[in-house]
Design a protein around this motif. Structure first.
Motif, PDB file in Angstrom:
ATOM      1  N   LEU A 132       6.383   5.933   1.923  1.00  0.00           N
ATOM      2  CA  LEU A 132       6.141   6.850   3.034  1.00  0.00           C
ATOM      3  C   LEU A 132       7.282   6.797   4.042  1.00  0.00           C
ATOM      4  O   LEU A 132       7.713   7.842   4.554  1.00  0.00           O
ATOM      5  N   ALA A 133       7.785   5.602   4.344  1.00  0.00           N
ATOM      6  CA  ALA A 133       8.901   5.481   5.286  1.00  0.00           C
ATOM      7  C   ALA A 133      10.133   6.216   4.763  1.00  0.00           C
ATOM      8  O   ALA A 133      10.837   6.890   5.527  1.00  0.00           O
ATOM      9  N   LEU A 148      -2.985   5.218  -0.145  1.00  0.00           N
ATOM     10  CA  LEU A 148      -2.163   5.452  -1.332  1.00  0.00           C
ATOM     11  C   LEU A 148      -2.877   6.387  -2.289  1.00  0.00           C
ATOM     12  O   LEU A 148      -2.248   7.245  -2.925  1.00  0.00           O
ATOM     13  N   GLU A 149      -4.190   6.256  -2.370  1.00  0.00           N
ATOM     14  CA  GLU A 149      -4.967   7.115  -3.256  1.00  0.00           C
ATOM     15  C   GLU A 149      -4.886   8.581  -2.830  1.00  0.00           C
ATOM     16  O   GLU A 149      -4.783   9.479  -3.679  1.00  0.00           O
ATOM     17  N   GLN A 150      -4.932   8.858  -1.531  1.00  0.00           N
ATOM     18  CA  GLN A 150      -4.822  10.240  -1.052  1.00  0.00           C
ATOM     19  C   GLN A 150      -3.442  10.822  -1.366  1.00  0.00           C
ATOM     20  O   GLN A 150      -3.327  11.983  -1.781  1.00  0.00           O
ATOM     21  N   ILE A 151      -2.413  10.028  -1.156  1.00  0.00           N
ATOM     22  CA  ILE A 151      -1.060  10.526  -1.407  1.00  0.00           C
ATOM     23  C   ILE A 151      -0.836  10.750  -2.891  1.00  0.00           C
ATOM     24  O   ILE A 151      -0.203  11.727  -3.296  1.00  0.00           O
ATOM     25  N   CYS A 192       0.807  -1.220   0.000  1.00  0.00           N
ATOM     26  CA  CYS A 192       0.000   0.000   0.000  1.00  0.00           C
ATOM     27  C   CYS A 192       0.841   1.271   0.000  1.00  0.00           C
ATOM     28  O   CYS A 192       0.300   2.362   0.206  1.00  0.00           O
ATOM     29  N   GLY A 193       2.146   1.154  -0.200  1.00  0.00           N
ATOM     30  CA  GLY A 193       2.979   2.348  -0.284  1.00  0.00           C
ATOM     31  C   GLY A 193       3.721   2.711   0.976  1.00  0.00           C
ATOM     32  O   GLY A 193       4.264   3.818   1.072  1.00  0.00           O
ATOM     33  N   GLU A 222      -1.490  15.604   1.948  1.00  0.00           N
ATOM     34  CA  GLU A 222      -1.589  14.442   2.833  1.00  0.00           C
ATOM     35  C   GLU A 222      -0.339  14.275   3.676  1.00  0.00           C
ATOM     36  O   GLU A 222      -0.420  13.929   4.859  1.00  0.00           O
ATOM     37  N   PHE A 223       0.824  14.558   3.114  1.00  0.00           N
ATOM     38  CA  PHE A 223       2.046  14.461   3.915  1.00  0.00           C
ATOM     39  C   PHE A 223       2.056  15.511   5.017  1.00  0.00           C
ATOM     40  O   PHE A 223       2.546  15.247   6.119  1.00  0.00           O
ATOM     41  N   THR A 224       1.504  16.670   4.741  1.00  0.00           N
ATOM     42  CA  THR A 224       1.394  17.698   5.783  1.00  0.00           C
ATOM     43  C   THR A 224       0.538  17.201   6.933  1.00  0.00           C
ATOM     44  O   THR A 224       0.857  17.424   8.110  1.00  0.00           O
ATOM     45  N   ARG A 225      -0.560  16.501   6.610  1.00  0.00           N
ATOM     46  CA  ARG A 225      -1.422  15.949   7.666  1.00  0.00           C
ATOM     47  C   ARG A 225      -0.692  14.870   8.461  1.00  0.00           C
ATOM     48  O   ARG A 225      -0.798  14.811   9.698  1.00  0.00           O
ATOM     49  N   ILE A 226       0.045  14.011   7.762  1.00  0.00           N
ATOM     50  CA  ILE A 226       0.796  12.973   8.459  1.00  0.00           C
ATOM     51  C   ILE A 226       1.870  13.590   9.344  1.00  0.00           C
ATOM     52  O   ILE A 226       2.049  13.191  10.500  1.00  0.00           O
TER      53      ILE A 226
END
Length: 281
Positions: free
Chosen positions: A19-20, A160-163, A14-15, A170-174
């Motif tokens: 992300l890591a 994965l769809e949001q990213i 799932c990506g 989405e990265f800002t939210r994470i």
């Protein structure tokens, strides 16, 4: 004892590798090597003890946010002791759970297992005989034990769809969920991780006969290029496998039922629409 501040807990295919890697590029973030320790899930690794796990974070700088990414943590029923082991050691970690269209994930899972030589070239037989292909995509079922243990507020659900749709947002939210500085940002020129354009099936003794530098040099010298290309083509899955409609419908029905469980935990989450285009509207 050194402990992680956050964990990426899946899901498989799932990506999470991408992300890591993105998180590891940020100032003030330390990610373990290996990326997937699988400490809390795998019995043989857990047996190495907490000192072994703490040593993975030994090189983190003071003040770094420390994290790891192990997709085995959300692989029920394969690893049933993960949450119990985690709660015994970690009081309140932040957890990131990354999902995708579960049917697409299931096909990617099958391709991965096929390339590793663990599943046959018949996807129908693989889907019918391997519960894991479906169960790893039952995201509501997989995340429920973590919610019970830590509470939904300690879990950031993403997809994965949001990213793919808006990586910056989405990265800002994470980053905000993890407590990263405001300067944290998605790196756009980084290739996707753990993805290959072609899927090649591994052979018995692959490491010795194929991957070893000496074997590779001899192969280039002794085997004609045309023959090497022919063998490579025979071992490569060039198109994604087709799943018969009746089997797909049965699997999607199960995913829709599990979506309701996920929606009860994360109501109105954008992933509920983005990841389940086959769900009744």
């Amino acid at each position: 004892m050194a402990q992680p501040d956050f964990l990426l807990i899946g899901a498989m295919k799932c990506g999470t590798s991408t992300l890591a890697t993105q998180l590891g590029l940020q100032d003030g973030v330390f990610m373990t090597t290996p990326k997937e320790p699988n400490f809390f899930s795998d019995d043989d690794i857990y047996a190495r003890g907490t000192d072994w796990y703490a040593a993975l974070y030994a090189e983190a700088a003071p003040g770094d946010l420390k994290g790891e990414a192990s997709t085995h943590y959300t692989k029920l029923p394969t690893y049933p002791d993960t949450v119990a082991r985690m709660t015994a050691l970690l009081a309140a970690p932040r957890l990131v759970y990354m999902i995708r269209n579960p049917m697409t994930r299931a096909v990617s899972h099958y391709i991965h297992e096929w390339s590793e030589g663990r599943m046959s070239s018949d996807p129908v037989q693989a889907f019918e005989s391997s519960e894991e292909i479906t169960s790893y995509g039952c995201y509501g079922m997989q995340i429920a034990p973590f919610v019970e243990a830590y509470g939904a507020a300690h879990i950031h659900l993403t997809s994965l769809e949001q990213i793919k749709a808006d990586p910056d947002a989405e990265f800002t939210r994470i980053a905000a969920f993890l407590g990263l500085p405001d300067t944290a940002a998605w790196v756009h020129d980084l290739p996707a991780q753990n993805i290959s354009a072609e899927r090649m099936r591994r052979l018995p003794l692959q490491g010795l006969l194929i991957d070893h530098p000496l074997a590779a040099a001899l192969r280039r010298r002794l085997v004609p290029k045309s023959l090497r290309a022919w063998i490579r083509a025979k071992r490569t899955m060039t198109t994604r496998p087709e799943i018969p409609k009746d089997l797909q419908n049965r699997i999607e029905t199960r995913f829709v039922e599990d979506r309701d469980r996920l929606a009860a935990i994360f109501p109105d989450h954008p992933a509920l629409d983005l990841c389940y285009p086959f769900a009744p509207q």
